[in-house]
Write an enzyme that holds these catalytic residues in place. Sequence first.
Site, short mmCIF file in Angstrom:
data_model
loop_
_atom_site.label_atom_id
_atom_site.label_comp_id
_atom_site.label_asym_id
_atom_site.label_seq_id
_atom_site.Cartn_x
_atom_site.Cartn_y
_atom_site.Cartn_z
N ARG A 108 0.82 -1.22 0.00
CA ARG A 108 0.00 0.00 0.00
C ARG A 108 0.85 1.26 0.00
NH1 ARG A 108 -0.75 1.75 5.68
NH2 ARG A 108 -2.81 2.62 5.26
N TRP B 124 12.05 8.25 6.26
CA TRP B 124 13.13 7.54 6.96
C TRP B 124 13.38 6.16 6.36
CZ3 TRP B 124 12.78 4.72 12.20
CH2 TRP B 124 11.57 4.07 12.37
N ASP B 125 12.42 5.62 5.61
CA ASP B 125 12.66 4.35 4.90
C ASP B 125 13.89 4.45 4.01
OD1 ASP B 125 9.74 2.49 4.67
OD2 ASP B 125 9.75 4.45 5.61
N ARG C 12 3.91 17.07 7.39
CA ARG C 12 4.46 16.04 8.27
C ARG C 12 5.82 15.57 7.77
NH1 ARG C 12 1.06 10.83 8.11
NH2 ARG C 12 -0.56 12.36 8.59
N SER C 13 6.79 15.58 8.66
CA SER C 13 8.12 15.07 8.32
C SER C 13 8.27 13.65 8.84
CB SER C 13 9.21 16.00 8.89
OG SER C 13 10.46 15.68 8.35
N GLU D 228 -5.29 9.65 5.13
CA GLU D 228 -5.03 8.26 4.74
C GLU D 228 -5.63 7.28 5.73
OE1 GLU D 228 -1.41 9.32 7.31
OE2 GLU D 228 -2.88 10.34 6.02
N ARG E 254 2.49 9.66 13.71
CA ARG E 254 2.82 9.21 12.35
C ARG E 254 4.11 9.88 11.88
NH1 ARG E 254 -2.05 6.84 10.17
NH2 ARG E 254 -3.70 7.07 11.73
N ASP F 269 3.99 4.20 14.25
CA ASP F 269 2.56 4.40 14.24
C ASP F 269 1.80 3.08 14.10
OD1 ASP F 269 3.91 4.51 11.74
OD2 ASP F 269 2.17 5.37 10.75
N GLU G 20 7.10 -6.44 5.75
CA GLU G 20 7.37 -5.23 6.53
C GLU G 20 7.76 -5.51 7.98
OE1 GLU G 20 4.77 -1.17 7.41
OE2 GLU G 20 3.75 -3.10 7.20
#
Length: 503
Positions: free
Chosen positions: A110, A117-118, A163-164, A225, A279, A284, A462
């Site tokens: 998704r 950060w990924d 959002r960071s 979302e 988040r 999260d 994940e």
Amino acid sequence: MNSSLDFPSPSGIASIRLYIQQSWHTLTRSHKHLFASAIDPKFPHRQNHPLPVYLSAKADRPRIEQILQRTLTPSEWDKIELRILPESVAQIEEPGLLYLPHPYVVPGGRFNEMYGWDNYFIQLGLWRDGERSLAQNLTDNLLYEIQHYGKILNANRTYYLQRSQPPLLTQMILATYERSQDRTWLASTVSCIEKLYQDWISPPHLHEPTGLSRYFELGEGPAPEAISDERDEQGRTHYDRAIEYYQTHEVTAYDVRQFYDRDRHCLTPLFYKGDRTMRESGFDPSERFGPFNVDIVHYLPVCLNVLLQQMEEQTAQIYQILDQPEIAQTWINRAIQRTQRINEYCWDEQAGLYFDYNFQTQQRRSYEFATTFYPLWAGIASATQAQRLVENLPKFEAPGGLLTSTHVSGNQWDAPFGWAPLHHIAVAGLRRYGYYAAANRLACKFISLVAQEFERWGCIVEKYDVVRCTSQVSDEIEFGYSSNEIGFGWTNGVWLELLETLT
């Protein structure tokens, strides 16, 4: 499910390496994939309606249009609509993809966009697999986000503009420079570093009395979302389940009146602020900051401040490379000061762990969470503190690797789940202080768990249950989204890194 795991055979390792090498290309999005990138699995696409792709007002629209028209098929081009971002986020009428100039790697499932950060953990794997150009592209896209969208975004969709995510930019810049030795490029990054840093050390992120920072998302109301996508089998959203929880549970971790209006049976504006902010933290959700993590707005997290300390230290290195020792010294001083503050506010001598500091109650929350190992990774713990942390490692160590926390809450960032990023940080931290046996043991467990589940299901995912040693986790997750996404970018990267650094 196995309670003990076998280390993968050479042929098993070869199969996973091939899968990961192929995954990089499956998960890569570039201009030629723009139509596929613009599709958002989290939002239903209206049939026969063009997909919006947004450009910043600073972007060279005519040039971008030319590039895309040459790259996309006529059919794909007709299904895309380029739009210039309005001045205010509130003026965006339809959610859409934010343009990025370079190819990037999406996590998978998704998550069909580039995440903040990924990227750091994905890049580890790209370097290991010799994907140098793609690895540098990730760094350059983050720099572009700062220049054009004001910050490193949670991800490049319009609903993430406020959002960071955890700041890992300077690590990626130094890794890129180490391979390119391009001083001109390195010098071009410092304005972005300064801008990103200022955002984290200015209100509302800065807590001035302590000099430490917090996560704090700027948007208001429910996260789009979550409303659109995070529904259970009964169709309830994350927020519906939160209301039910408050109606049926006694909450002692915080003053629930701040987040839930019992008379009106509704969540307060501060709940939504806290929900958006957790988040931004990347975790999260969990119960690290109380139920649903919404009290995060009142905490100075050890993880964020360690990352900022690393940013200060690494920016000093960058200025030293650029022969600017006086500016470098300023950044060194900042890093020294933050190290002292982290140890003052977040180290708990009695527990032998680092905890998050609640500036509202002026107390540490004694919630055992794997971010306690961040100071080892950064090298800011003393030898005595490191020893105490290692003595506490059995609390977190499970048959399949490192528990995210020691508490089962029904949230994916708690026990019994384990995540690749936290394994990388803990293993690297243990090695930094000379605890090689513990580091290798943890690395072997997680490598073996991922390999076992790959052999069973033919994919990498994940997150994993590191107690039961399985990737089948959906039935255990009550809050947030319960799926276990396939791909998976950061698991791929960390698995390769753990394997290659195993000693």
